[in-house]
Scaffold this active site. Structure first.
Site, short mmCIF file in Angstrom:
data_model
loop_
_atom_site.label_atom_id
_atom_site.label_comp_id
_atom_site.label_asym_id
_atom_site.label_seq_id
_atom_site.Cartn_x
_atom_site.Cartn_y
_atom_site.Cartn_z
N SER A 40 0.81 -1.29 -0.06
CA SER A 40 -0.03 0.08 -0.12
C SER A 40 0.98 1.14 -0.09
O SER A 40 2.01 1.06 0.60
CB SER A 40 -1.12 -0.07 1.53
OG SER A 40 -1.65 1.35 1.51
N TYR B 274 -0.79 -0.05 10.86
CA TYR B 274 -1.01 -0.36 9.36
C TYR B 274 0.05 -0.09 8.46
O TYR B 274 0.64 -0.51 7.64
CB TYR B 274 -2.34 0.22 8.80
CG TYR B 274 -2.64 -0.15 7.44
CD1 TYR B 274 -3.01 -1.50 6.94
CD2 TYR B 274 -2.60 0.69 6.55
CE1 TYR B 274 -3.10 -1.78 5.81
CE2 TYR B 274 -2.62 0.54 5.08
CZ TYR B 274 -3.03 -0.62 4.61
OH TYR B 274 -3.48 -0.98 3.36
#
Length: 250
Positions: free
Chosen positions: A141, A156
């Site tokens: 990501s 994250y």
């Protein structure tokens, strides 16, 4: 891009990017092993794959569980005898800051799913990929490359930054064995993952923030996965492909 007689193992295949990739691989002739926790969603993906390609093999499992990871590899090899492509796609999003009361529980949960599972899957699959001269695609990501300006995402973002460097190190280690390892870093994508994480912003609101004024759909990322898994990318390893509609420019 024909994947006839190729065995493709995809985690997080019950929806979103994983499901789109599974259907695309099936269309191109691959035998796909679908891995996910939601049996009903997996069955729907299985049916979609079967409409245009081979009927996939379904493994209901939780990649954050070591026993399940071992079972995924064992059952795939028992079914097909080999693995040509591993797509480490399973992941979760969470919102936490270093001052959050839940920082350690969130950190452990996210790292277990986003990083540790990919490491263990790769460890167990690597000997089979060496035999097949296969390749690995890790779904990362852009969050691993920048800070979050809206809500803190300490765990994250750390998990994805670690996955990026894991990809590079494994690419270097497996290159002499003829195995390629790459990653894809999407920006916002229209999947269930944001909803499951409790994001209230509408897709329209997110679109307005991005330079290209749009959000990707899962198929766009699936197309990149198939490219990197194909012989068209035979010279590409240790690379990270960003597909974010300009989000990294912000």
């Amino acid at each position: 891009m024909s994947f006839k007689n190729k065995i493709v193992l995809i985690t997080g295949a019950s929806s979103g990017i994983g499901a789109a990739a599974a259907i695309s691989f099936a269309k191109e002739g691959a035998n796909v092993a679908l891995v996910g926790r939601n049996e009903q969603k997996l069955q729907k993906v299985k049916e979609e794959c079967a409409k245009t390609g081979n009927v996939p093999f379904v493994v209901r499992a939780d990649v954050s569980n070591d026993q399940d990871v071992m079972r995924i590899i064992e059952e795939t090899i028992e079914k097909f005898g080999k693995i040509n492509v591993l797509v480490n796609n399973a992941g979760m999003i969470g919102f936490d800051g270093i001052l959050s009361d839940n920082i350690m529980s969130m950190f452990d949960s996210i790292m277990k799913t986003n990083l540790r599972a990919a490491v263990y899957m790769t460890h167990l699959a690597a000997p089979h990929l060496i035999k097949s001269k296969g390749n690995i695609i890790n779904i990362s990501s852009i969050a691993g490359k920048k800070t979050s300006k809206i809500r803190p995402m300490v765990s994250y973002t750390a998990s994805k930054a670690a996955l990026d460097h894991f990809t590079r190190n494994v690419a270097a280690e497996l290159a002499p064995h003829g195995v390629r390892v790459n990653s894809i870093s999407p920006g916002p994508v229209k999947t269930d993952i944001l909803i499951n994480a409790g994001v209230n912003s509408s897709m329209v609101d997110i679109e307005k923030m991005l330079p290209l004024g749009r959000i990707s759909d899962s198929q766009e990322i699936a197309d990149l996965i198939l490219f990197l898994a194909s012989d068209k990318a035979k010279a590409i390893t240790g690379s990270d492909y960003v597909s974010d509609n300009g989000a990294m420019l912000l």
